[in-house]
Design a protein around this motif. Structure first.
Motif, PDB file in Angstrom:
ATOM      1  N   VAL A  79       0.865  -1.186   0.000  1.00  0.00           N
ATOM      2  CA  VAL A  79       0.000   0.000   0.000  1.00  0.00           C
ATOM      3  C   VAL A  79       0.900   1.235   0.000  1.00  0.00           C
ATOM      4  O   VAL A  79       1.774   1.374   0.862  1.00  0.00           O
ATOM      5  CB  VAL A  79      -0.937   0.007   1.227  1.00  0.00           C
ATOM      6  N   HIS A  82      -0.859   7.068   1.773  1.00  0.00           N
ATOM      7  CA  HIS A  82      -2.191   7.664   1.642  1.00  0.00           C
ATOM      8  C   HIS A  82      -3.035   6.988   0.564  1.00  0.00           C
ATOM      9  O   HIS A  82      -3.908   7.622  -0.023  1.00  0.00           O
ATOM     10  CB  HIS A  82      -2.097   9.173   1.393  1.00  0.00           C
ATOM     11  N   GLU A  83      -2.770   5.715   0.285  1.00  0.00           N
ATOM     12  CA  GLU A  83      -3.536   4.982  -0.718  1.00  0.00           C
ATOM     13  C   GLU A  83      -4.495   4.026  -0.021  1.00  0.00           C
ATOM     14  O   GLU A  83      -4.153   3.399   0.981  1.00  0.00           O
ATOM     15  CB  GLU A  83      -2.580   4.196  -1.619  1.00  0.00           C
ATOM     16  N   ASP A  84      -5.687   3.906  -0.547  1.00  0.00           N
ATOM     17  CA  ASP A  84      -6.649   2.935  -0.052  1.00  0.00           C
ATOM     18  C   ASP A  84      -6.193   1.553  -0.510  1.00  0.00           C
ATOM     19  O   ASP A  84      -5.829   1.376  -1.682  1.00  0.00           O
ATOM     20  CB  ASP A  84      -8.034   3.271  -0.611  1.00  0.00           C
ATOM     21  N   PRO A  85      -6.200   0.534   0.372  1.00  0.00           N
ATOM     22  CA  PRO A  85      -5.776  -0.805  -0.038  1.00  0.00           C
ATOM     23  C   PRO A  85      -6.555  -1.346  -1.243  1.00  0.00           C
ATOM     24  O   PRO A  85      -5.999  -2.096  -2.053  1.00  0.00           O
ATOM     25  CB  PRO A  85      -6.013  -1.651   1.206  1.00  0.00           C
ATOM     26  N   ALA A  86      -7.817  -0.955  -1.393  1.00  0.00           N
ATOM     27  CA  ALA A  86      -8.601  -1.402  -2.544  1.00  0.00           C
ATOM     28  C   ALA A  86      -8.008  -0.855  -3.845  1.00  0.00           C
ATOM     29  O   ALA A  86      -8.007  -1.552  -4.872  1.00  0.00           O
ATOM     30  CB  ALA A  86     -10.062  -0.977  -2.388  1.00  0.00           C
ATOM     31  N   ALA A  87      -7.507   0.361  -3.822  1.00  0.00           N
ATOM     32  CA  ALA A  87      -6.860   0.932  -5.006  1.00  0.00           C
ATOM     33  C   ALA A  87      -5.531   0.228  -5.276  1.00  0.00           C
ATOM     34  O   ALA A  87      -5.173  -0.009  -6.436  1.00  0.00           O
ATOM     35  CB  ALA A  87      -6.635   2.432  -4.824  1.00  0.00           C
ATOM     36  N   THR A  88      -4.816  -0.128  -4.218  1.00  0.00           N
ATOM     37  CA  THR A  88      -3.549  -0.842  -4.371  1.00  0.00           C
ATOM     38  C   THR A  88      -3.766  -2.146  -5.115  1.00  0.00           C
ATOM     39  O   THR A  88      -3.083  -2.441  -6.097  1.00  0.00           O
ATOM     40  CB  THR A  88      -2.920  -1.139  -2.988  1.00  0.00           C
ATOM     41  N   HIS A 106     -14.454  -7.476   0.185  1.00  0.00           N
ATOM     42  CA  HIS A 106     -13.430  -7.497   1.241  1.00  0.00           C
ATOM     43  C   HIS A 106     -13.569  -8.799   2.017  1.00  0.00           C
ATOM     44  O   HIS A 106     -14.652  -9.110   2.522  1.00  0.00           O
ATOM     45  CB  HIS A 106     -13.612  -6.278   2.155  1.00  0.00           C
ATOM     46  N   ASP A 109      -8.827  -8.690   7.107  1.00  0.00           N
ATOM     47  CA  ASP A 109      -7.484  -8.161   7.323  1.00  0.00           C
ATOM     48  C   ASP A 109      -6.778  -9.059   8.329  1.00  0.00           C
ATOM     49  O   ASP A 109      -7.417  -9.605   9.238  1.00  0.00           O
ATOM     50  CB  ASP A 109      -7.530  -6.739   7.894  1.00  0.00           C
ATOM     51  N   TYR A 122      -4.582  -6.664   3.680  1.00  0.00           N
ATOM     52  CA  TYR A 122      -5.991  -6.412   3.394  1.00  0.00           C
ATOM     53  C   TYR A 122      -6.374  -7.329   2.235  1.00  0.00           C
ATOM     54  O   TYR A 122      -5.886  -7.150   1.115  1.00  0.00           O
ATOM     55  CB  TYR A 122      -6.203  -4.944   3.019  1.00  0.00           C
TER      56      TYR A 122
END
Length: 180
Positions: A79, A82-88, A106, A109, A122
């Motif tokens: 990650v 400042h990135e959302d894990p979903a975007a990663t 999801h 975690d 995640y």
């Protein structure tokens, strides 16, 4: 996750690398025990359990220098700040496998190695996969082979001692639990 941080009495060592930080600190734990502990500080990782319409799972066999060999893994990535894990994981699945997921769920975690690291994974279920005609370029240091295995084949690989990383084994269990 409910966290109760220790009291930092003194920082002995701090090292910053490209993917994580390493600290050695004199700490007072919540139970009042004092001592010196080392910890890898990691921004976390996001992982996908990609499932094809026929039920096969998309995995990668990836060279890992620390393990000195190739491991069977679900696609995953660190990650970014400042990135959302979903975007990663949406980015990583395309780079590592050449697929794009239409539906995400999801799964949960979990800590990867809490004895020495604060890294949280995640985990997501990725379905409605579309094979990309022109997948984005992956990282130049990645040596990856894309595979599609049935759940039974992955179970056999784990059971037979094939090198499968812990995050994949844990995410596979979360996936199986989500299907029951």
């Amino acid at each position: 996750m409910d966290r109760t941080p220790p009291e930092i009495l003194r920082q002995t060592l701090s090292y910053r690398s490209r993917k994580f930080d390493f600290e050695v600190n004199q700490l007072r734990l919540p139970n009042q025990v004092e001592g010196e502990w080392a910890c890898i500080r990691h921004p976390g990782g996001a992982l996908a359990v990609p499932v094809l319409p026929d039920g096969r799972l998309v995995l990668v066999r990836q060279y890992r220098f620390a393990a000195e060999g190739w491991l069977l893994e679900f696609p995953a990535g660190t990650v970014e700040d400042h990135e959302d894990p979903a975007a990663t994981i949406a980015r990583e699945i395309e780079e590592e496998t050449g697929y794009r997921a239409g539906t995400w769920q999801h799964l949960g975690d979990f800590f990867l190695a809490p004895g020495y690291s604060d890294e949280v994974i995640y985990a997501y279920l990725a379905t409605d996969l579309e094979k990309l005609e022109h997948p984005p370029a992956g990282d130049e240091d990645e040596d990856i082979e894309v595979l599609a295995l049935t759940p039974e084949e992955l179970t056999a690989a784990i059971r037979d001692g094939e090198p499968v990383d812990a995050k994949t084994t844990t995410a596979f269990l979360l996936y199986q639990l989500s299907q029951s």
